[in-house]
Design a protein around this motif. Sequence first.
Motif, PDB file in Angstrom:
ATOM      1  N   GLY A  45     -36.518  12.516  -6.344  1.00 22.95           N
ATOM      2  CA  GLY A  45     -36.702  12.536  -4.891  1.00 22.95           C
ATOM      3  C   GLY A  45     -37.006  13.936  -4.383  1.00 22.95           C
ATOM      4  N   LEU A  46     -36.301  14.924  -4.907  1.00 25.77           N
ATOM      5  CA  LEU A  46     -36.541  16.304  -4.492  1.00 25.77           C
ATOM      6  C   LEU A  46     -37.933  16.771  -4.905  1.00 25.77           C
ATOM      7  CD1 LEU A  46     -33.040  17.765  -5.396  1.00 25.77           C
ATOM      8  CD2 LEU A  46     -33.981  17.445  -3.094  1.00 25.77           C
ATOM      9  N   ILE A  47     -38.347  16.420  -6.107  1.00 25.54           N
ATOM     10  CA  ILE A  47     -39.679  16.796  -6.581  1.00 25.54           C
ATOM     11  C   ILE A  47     -40.745  16.117  -5.723  1.00 25.54           C
ATOM     12  CG2 ILE A  47     -41.303  16.552  -8.499  1.00 25.54           C
ATOM     13  CD1 ILE A  47     -38.776  16.894 -10.337  1.00 25.54           C
ATOM     14  N   SER A  48     -40.554  14.840  -5.446  1.00 24.92           N
ATOM     15  CA  SER A  48     -41.518  14.113  -4.612  1.00 24.92           C
ATOM     16  C   SER A  48     -41.605  14.718  -3.223  1.00 24.92           C
ATOM     17  CB  SER A  48     -41.142  12.636  -4.522  1.00 24.92           C
ATOM     18  OG  SER A  48     -41.278  12.034  -5.780  1.00 24.92           O
ATOM     19  N   ALA A  49     -40.471  15.088  -2.647  1.00 20.94           N
ATOM     20  CA  ALA A  49     -40.468  15.697  -1.316  1.00 20.94           C
ATOM     21  C   ALA A  49     -41.261  17.008  -1.325  1.00 20.94           C
ATOM     22  CB  ALA A  49     -39.030  15.942  -0.841  1.00 20.94           C
ATOM     23  N   GLN A  50     -41.071  17.805  -2.354  1.00 19.96           N
ATOM     24  CA  GLN A  50     -41.797  19.075  -2.463  1.00 19.96           C
ATOM     25  C   GLN A  50     -43.299  18.840  -2.577  1.00 19.96           C
ATOM     26  OE1 GLN A  50     -40.401  22.345  -2.597  1.00 19.96           O
ATOM     27  NE2 GLN A  50     -42.526  22.918  -2.346  1.00 19.96           N
ATOM     28  N   LEU A  51     -43.691  17.942  -3.472  1.00 11.52           N
ATOM     29  CA  LEU A  51     -45.110  17.710  -3.723  1.00 11.52           C
ATOM     30  C   LEU A  51     -45.793  16.981  -2.569  1.00 11.52           C
ATOM     31  CD1 LEU A  51     -44.976  16.810  -7.510  1.00 11.52           C
ATOM     32  CD2 LEU A  51     -45.673  18.974  -6.464  1.00 11.52           C
ATOM     33  N   LEU A  52     -45.127  15.973  -2.018  1.00 13.67           N
ATOM     34  CA  LEU A  52     -45.736  15.237  -0.905  1.00 13.67           C
ATOM     35  C   LEU A  52     -45.788  16.085   0.363  1.00 13.67           C
ATOM     36  CD1 LEU A  52     -44.326  11.659  -1.482  1.00 13.67           C
ATOM     37  CD2 LEU A  52     -46.674  12.444  -1.807  1.00 13.67           C
ATOM     38  N   GLY A  53     -44.787  16.942   0.565  1.00 16.16           N
ATOM     39  CA  GLY A  53     -44.820  17.849   1.715  1.00 16.16           C
ATOM     40  C   GLY A  53     -45.996  18.808   1.628  1.00 16.16           C
ATOM     41  N   MET A  54     -46.213  19.352   0.432  1.00 14.79           N
ATOM     42  CA  MET A  54     -47.358  20.228   0.237  1.00 14.79           C
ATOM     43  C   MET A  54     -48.657  19.455   0.446  1.00 14.79           C
ATOM     44  SD  MET A  54     -50.028  20.996  -1.962  1.00 14.79           S
ATOM     45  CE  MET A  54     -49.514  19.914  -3.258  1.00 14.79           C
ATOM     46  N   ALA A  55     -48.737  18.247  -0.105  1.00 16.43           N
ATOM     47  CA  ALA A  55     -49.953  17.441   0.028  1.00 16.43           C
ATOM     48  C   ALA A  55     -50.228  17.089   1.489  1.00 16.43           C
ATOM     49  CB  ALA A  55     -49.837  16.170  -0.809  1.00 16.43           C
ATOM     50  N   LEU A  56     -49.192  16.747   2.225  1.00 16.35           N
ATOM     51  CA  LEU A  56     -49.352  16.439   3.646  1.00 16.35           C
ATOM     52  C   LEU A  56     -49.957  17.637   4.384  1.00 16.35           C
ATOM     53  CD1 LEU A  56     -48.799  14.550   6.103  1.00 16.35           C
ATOM     54  CD2 LEU A  56     -46.615  15.751   6.319  1.00 16.35           C
ATOM     55  N   CYS A  57     -49.405  18.804   4.135  1.00 19.93           N
ATOM     56  CA  CYS A  57     -49.883  20.002   4.832  1.00 19.93           C
ATOM     57  C   CYS A  57     -51.268  20.442   4.365  1.00 19.93           C
ATOM     58  CB  CYS A  57     -48.882  21.140   4.655  1.00 19.93           C
ATOM     59  SG  CYS A  57     -47.323  20.835   5.505  1.00 19.93           S
ATOM     60  N   ARG A  58     -51.575  20.294   3.095  1.00 15.46           N
ATOM     61  CA  ARG A  58     -52.873  20.749   2.566  1.00 15.46           C
ATOM     62  C   ARG A  58     -53.992  19.734   2.780  1.00 15.46           C
ATOM     63  NH1 ARG A  58     -55.146  24.306  -1.625  1.00 15.46           N
ATOM     64  NH2 ARG A  58     -56.769  23.218  -2.783  1.00 15.46           N
ATOM     65  N   TYR A  59     -53.734  18.466   2.471  1.00 16.88           N
ATOM     66  CA  TYR A  59     -54.819  17.485   2.436  1.00 16.88           C
ATOM     67  C   TYR A  59     -54.918  16.599   3.672  1.00 16.88           C
ATOM     68  CZ  TYR A  59     -54.981  18.820  -2.443  1.00 16.88           C
ATOM     69  OH  TYR A  59     -55.077  19.540  -3.607  1.00 16.88           O
ATOM     70  N   ILE A  60     -53.828  16.414   4.394  1.00 17.30           N
ATOM     71  CA  ILE A  60     -53.849  15.542   5.566  1.00 17.30           C
ATOM     72  C   ILE A  60     -53.903  16.374   6.846  1.00 17.30           C
ATOM     73  CG2 ILE A  60     -52.688  13.680   6.814  1.00 17.30           C
ATOM     74  CD1 ILE A  60     -53.692  12.860   3.992  1.00 17.30           C
TER      75      ILE A  60
END
Length: 184
Positions: A135-150
Motif C-alpha cells: 500500500g505504501l509503495i502504491s501510494a508513492q508511485l500512484l501519487g507521482m503518476a497523478l502529479c506527472r501524467y494526470i
Amino acid sequence: MTRRSGAATKAGILEAARARFAEDGYERATIRAVAADAGIDPAMVMRYFGSKERLFAAACEVDLGLPDLRGAPRDEVAAALVRHFLSHWEPGESLPVLLRAGVTNAQAEERLREVFAAQVMPAVAALTPDPRRAGLISAQLLGMALCRYILKFPPLTTMTREEIVAAIAPAVHRFLDLDNEEKT
C-alpha cells in the motif's frame, strides 16, 4: 478509403478510447468522441463493445507484468520496480485511464483495487511479508503518476525517467524495508 480488418478496427477503437478516457475521464468521454478519434462511425464502437461501460472495461485491462525480483540484488530492487512502473504510463497504456477515472467512477475505482490485489500485492509479498508495504509503495508511485501524467505538474513533467527513478527509489526501498528485513 482504406478498409481495416476487424482486429485492426477494434485495436484502433481501444487506442482512441484509452486516449479519450485518459484525457477526459469516464464521465466526459463519449462514444462519438472515441469514434471520431478512431476515424470511424459511432455505430462501429457499439458493434464491437456494445456500451460505453464495456468499452471502458476493455480499455482498462491492465497487466503490469511485474518482474520477479526475489533474486535481484537488494540495492536494485526498488529502482527496478519504479522503472517498470513508469513504463506503463506511456501513451496508449491503461493506467492513466484508470487513475484519472478511479477517483470519480466506481467501476474504475474497483478495477484499480483489483489490479492492486491481484498484481501488486503478490509481487511485493514475494519480497517482504508485511502487506502494508504494498500500500505504501502504491501510494508513492500512484501519487507521482497523478502529479506527472494526470495533473502534469511542471517540475515532474520535465524530469527524465531516470531522474524520477533516482528520486523515488529510495522511498520505495524504505517501504520495502529491505535493509532491516533480516534484523527482524
